[in-house]
Design a protein around this motif. Sequence first.
Motif, PDB file in Angstrom:
ATOM      1  N   VAL A   1      10.433  -5.311  -8.090  1.00  0.00           N
ATOM      2  CA  VAL A   1       9.492  -4.845  -9.106  1.00  0.00           C
ATOM      3  C   VAL A   1       8.831  -3.528  -8.699  1.00  0.00           C
ATOM      4  N   ARG A   2       8.532  -3.398  -7.413  1.00  0.00           N
ATOM      5  CA  ARG A   2       8.000  -2.127  -6.913  1.00  0.00           C
ATOM      6  C   ARG A   2       8.907  -1.621  -5.799  1.00  0.00           C
TER       7      ARG A   2
ATOM      8  N   PHE B   1       8.197   0.151 -17.842  1.00  0.00           N
ATOM      9  CA  PHE B   1       8.015   0.290 -16.388  1.00  0.00           C
ATOM     10  C   PHE B   1       8.823  -0.735 -15.604  1.00  0.00           C
ATOM     11  N   CYS B   2       9.406  -1.723 -16.276  1.00  0.00           N
ATOM     12  CA  CYS B   2       9.838  -2.949 -15.594  1.00  0.00           C
ATOM     13  C   CYS B   2      11.351  -3.074 -15.393  1.00  0.00           C
TER      14      CYS B   2
ATOM     15  N   VAL C   1      12.812  -5.864 -14.355  1.00  0.00           N
ATOM     16  CA  VAL C   1      13.254  -7.267 -14.446  1.00  0.00           C
ATOM     17  C   VAL C   1      14.354  -7.530 -15.497  1.00  0.00           C
TER      18      VAL C   1
ATOM     19  N   GLN D   1       9.724 -15.510 -17.212  1.00  0.00           N
ATOM     20  CA  GLN D   1       9.195 -14.145 -17.179  1.00  0.00           C
ATOM     21  C   GLN D   1       8.324 -13.903 -18.393  1.00  0.00           C
TER      22      GLN D   1
ATOM     23  N   SER E   1       4.700 -16.654 -16.560  1.00  0.00           N
ATOM     24  CA  SER E   1       3.631 -15.855 -17.094  1.00  0.00           C
ATOM     25  C   SER E   1       3.737 -15.748 -18.602  1.00  0.00           C
TER      26      SER E   1
ATOM     27  N   PRO F   1      -1.531 -10.942 -18.895  1.00  0.00           N
ATOM     28  CA  PRO F   1      -1.257  -9.648 -18.232  1.00  0.00           C
ATOM     29  C   PRO F   1      -1.542  -8.448 -19.129  1.00  0.00           C
TER      30      PRO F   1
ATOM     31  N   GLN G   1      -1.859  -4.983 -18.209  1.00  0.00           N
ATOM     32  CA  GLN G   1      -1.128  -3.754 -17.795  1.00  0.00           C
ATOM     33  C   GLN G   1      -1.970  -2.500 -17.987  1.00  0.00           C
TER      34      GLN G   1
ATOM     35  N   ASP H   1      -2.727  -8.878 -14.799  1.00  0.00           N
ATOM     36  CA  ASP H   1      -2.028  -7.843 -14.028  1.00  0.00           C
ATOM     37  C   ASP H   1      -2.397  -6.492 -14.629  1.00  0.00           C
TER      38      ASP H   1
ATOM     39  N   ILE I   1      -1.600  -2.202 -14.193  1.00  0.00           N
ATOM     40  CA  ILE I   1      -0.912  -1.079 -13.525  1.00  0.00           C
ATOM     41  C   ILE I   1      -1.767   0.167 -13.718  1.00  0.00           C
TER      42      ILE I   1
ATOM     43  N   PHE J   1      -1.757  -2.942  -9.414  1.00  0.00           N
ATOM     44  CA  PHE J   1      -0.691  -2.192  -8.750  1.00  0.00           C
ATOM     45  C   PHE J   1      -0.739  -0.732  -9.155  1.00  0.00           C
ATOM     46  N   LYS J   2      -0.307   0.104  -8.219  1.00  0.00           N
ATOM     47  CA  LYS J   2      -0.067   1.497  -8.568  1.00  0.00           C
ATOM     48  C   LYS J   2       1.313   1.558  -9.191  1.00  0.00           C
ATOM     49  N   TYR J   3       1.440   2.302 -10.273  1.00  0.00           N
ATOM     50  CA  TYR J   3       2.743   2.413 -10.929  1.00  0.00           C
ATOM     51  C   TYR J   3       3.802   2.904  -9.936  1.00  0.00           C
ATOM     52  N   SER J   4       4.948   2.259  -9.977  1.00  0.00           N
ATOM     53  CA  SER J   4       6.041   2.619  -9.084  1.00  0.00           C
ATOM     54  C   SER J   4       7.293   2.854  -9.945  1.00  0.00           C
TER      55      SER J   4
ATOM     56  N   ARG K   1      10.852   2.883 -11.273  1.00  0.00           N
ATOM     57  CA  ARG K   1      11.971   2.021 -10.905  1.00  0.00           C
ATOM     58  C   ARG K   1      13.266   2.464 -11.587  1.00  0.00           C
TER      59      ARG K   1
HETATM   60  N1  SAH Z   1       6.856 -11.095 -16.992  1.00  0.00           N
HETATM   61  C1  SAH Z   1       6.378 -11.029 -15.636  1.00  0.00           C
HETATM   62  C2  SAH Z   1       6.395  -9.637 -15.142  1.00  0.00           C
HETATM   63  C3  SAH Z   1       7.060  -9.566 -13.844  1.00  0.00           C
HETATM   64  S1  SAH Z   1       6.603  -8.176 -12.992  1.00  0.00           S
HETATM   65  C4  SAH Z   1       4.968 -11.490 -15.558  1.00  0.00           C
HETATM   66  O1  SAH Z   1       4.235 -11.325 -16.541  1.00  0.00           O
HETATM   67  O2  SAH Z   1       4.569 -11.967 -14.478  1.00  0.00           O
HETATM   68  C5  SAH Z   1       4.974  -8.673 -12.449  1.00  0.00           C
HETATM   69  C6  SAH Z   1       3.985  -7.589 -12.557  1.00  0.00           C
HETATM   70  O3  SAH Z   1       4.359  -6.498 -11.748  1.00  0.00           O
HETATM   71  C7  SAH Z   1       3.827  -6.987 -13.947  1.00  0.00           C
HETATM   72  O4  SAH Z   1       2.987  -7.746 -14.765  1.00  0.00           O
HETATM   73  C8  SAH Z   1       3.290  -5.620 -13.668  1.00  0.00           C
HETATM   74  O5  SAH Z   1       1.873  -5.611 -13.636  1.00  0.00           O
HETATM   75  C9  SAH Z   1       3.816  -5.301 -12.284  1.00  0.00           C
HETATM   76  N2  SAH Z   1       4.886  -4.304 -12.364  1.00  0.00           N
HETATM   77  C10 SAH Z   1       6.076  -4.412 -12.968  1.00  0.00           C
HETATM   78  N3  SAH Z   1       6.774  -3.251 -12.865  1.00  0.00           N
HETATM   79  C11 SAH Z   1       5.985  -2.392 -12.177  1.00  0.00           C
HETATM   80  C12 SAH Z   1       6.145  -1.050 -11.751  1.00  0.00           C
HETATM   81  N4  SAH Z   1       7.225  -0.350 -12.043  1.00  0.00           N
HETATM   82  N5  SAH Z   1       5.129  -0.486 -11.046  1.00  0.00           N
HETATM   83  C13 SAH Z   1       4.015  -1.187 -10.745  1.00  0.00           C
HETATM   84  N6  SAH Z   1       3.823  -2.453 -11.132  1.00  0.00           N
HETATM   85  C14 SAH Z   1       4.785  -3.069 -11.833  1.00  0.00           C
END
Ligand code: SAH
Length: 435
Positions: free
Chosen positions: A51-52, A156-157, A159, A194, A232, A259, A261, A299, A301, A330-333, A335
């Motif tokens: 995820v990060r 951003f994700c 997954v 998820q 979640s 969450p 974000q 959560d 970001i 979290f700091k945005y990462s 991906r």
């Molecule tokens: N559906 C899952 C999301 C999995 S990712 C859930 O709601 O738990 C879990 C968390 O990681 C996300 O809610 C988001 O806040 C964080 N995240 C996901 N991708 C990210 C990224 N590229 N940079 C930073 N944080 C991220």
Amino acid sequence: MSKKLFIETLGCAMNVRDTEHMIAELRTKEEYELTESLEEADLIIINTCSVREKPVAKLFSEIGVFNKKKKEGAKIGVAGCTASHLGEEIIKRAPSVDFVLGARNVSKITEVVGKKHAVEVSTDYDESTYAFGEYRTNPFKAMVNISIGCDKACTFCIVPATRGEEISIPSDLLVQEITKAVESGAKEVMLLGQNVNNYGRRFGAVEEKIDFTGLLQKISGIDGLERIRFTSPHPLHMDDAFLEEFASNPKICKQIHVPLQSGSTELLKAMKRGYTKEWFLNRCEKIRTLCPEAAISTDIIVGFPGESDEDFEDTMDVLEKVRFDQLFSFKYSPRPHTEAATYDNQVPDEVASARLTRLQKRHTEILDEIMDAQLGKVHKVYFEELKPGNCVAGRSDDGKLVFVEGSEELLGKIADVKIVKTSRGALDGVVLSGS
Ligand code: SAH
Ligand code: F3S
């Protein structure tokens, strides 16, 4: 003689469940004993998260260390989301790795374990009718995957790219799995997905019409099951019927992850989250109205591409209004395989760091107030773990960690506990007599 398995699990609850599943599957073929010692392991598995970026970078240095320490002939496998997104590249970069098993392919563990350099990372693999293995990290609580994959496209994700298309597991299979867990001592179940409250969107082989609210009702009918948790959920799918079920069903624990974000509607749009700041606040207000005792976690970001000072103030505003019981920030990462990684308006690292610090500092103050207010309250606590010094740990209905003095007899019991001391991370209490 049984073989020894060392398994490291990173990331989310679904990875913890996948680890349990791999252990159970391996044991259908051979005897495996879990070990905490890398040096004595015959099989080493790293169940990864992608995820990060940080944990991914750590993976290769870890493989190097494991390879040096492992005994002659021991195998190393990389499983999980980083396995899915890097695939064969892992073996190219680290030839000491024997097999790579994607997050969607964990059921194939027994097939890959004997093959040199096997790579199974397809996200098409359909395990929707597959019953997950019977092994529990914690004997008092069961984790159950109700759906796998994710159909959303949050920009951003990673997954959706690593876990593939969202598929729901048929409800009868879930009832069977939970009933078995209850028969073997679990009073609590954690439903996993998820996007857990999007349950029912698509089934694999079996067709049925049931949504998440219907599933919660169905599962509540299981005798001996006393507590239901889930993670979640997605704020978008928090309709009134679901929130009313959450509030009124006595078996559902009053803890909910919502969450956020970002608090900025504009940024939420860029993230493709599908809701606005107003919708999010409205859902949290609804939860508070229907169920004032519920704990809400989230959560967040910071530093998503294009995040302005005003956007961040919107996030701070939501924090002030909702006063979350728990914050994962979290700091945005950026991906790979994600849309946002291609945006050219990335936020400078020092700006994102400063925002993260401010957010976490304010949350800590709020949390201290929330925890201080617990003093003298009575919580129903499910005891699940012995701690050193005649201490037993459990969770309150609303998810708070509670310690009491006591011994083994408390394990697996639910009792009323009066809180006598508070701290930021946990509560100390005494079991009320007659519980
Ligand atoms: N559906 C899952 C999301 C999995 S990712 C859930 O709601 O738990 C879990 C968390 O990681 C996300 O809610 C988001 O806040 C964080 N995240 C996901 N991708 C990210 C990224 N590229 N940079 C930073 N944080 C991220
Ligand atoms: Fe990721 Fe959004 Fe799905 S955060 S797991 S794409 S709901």
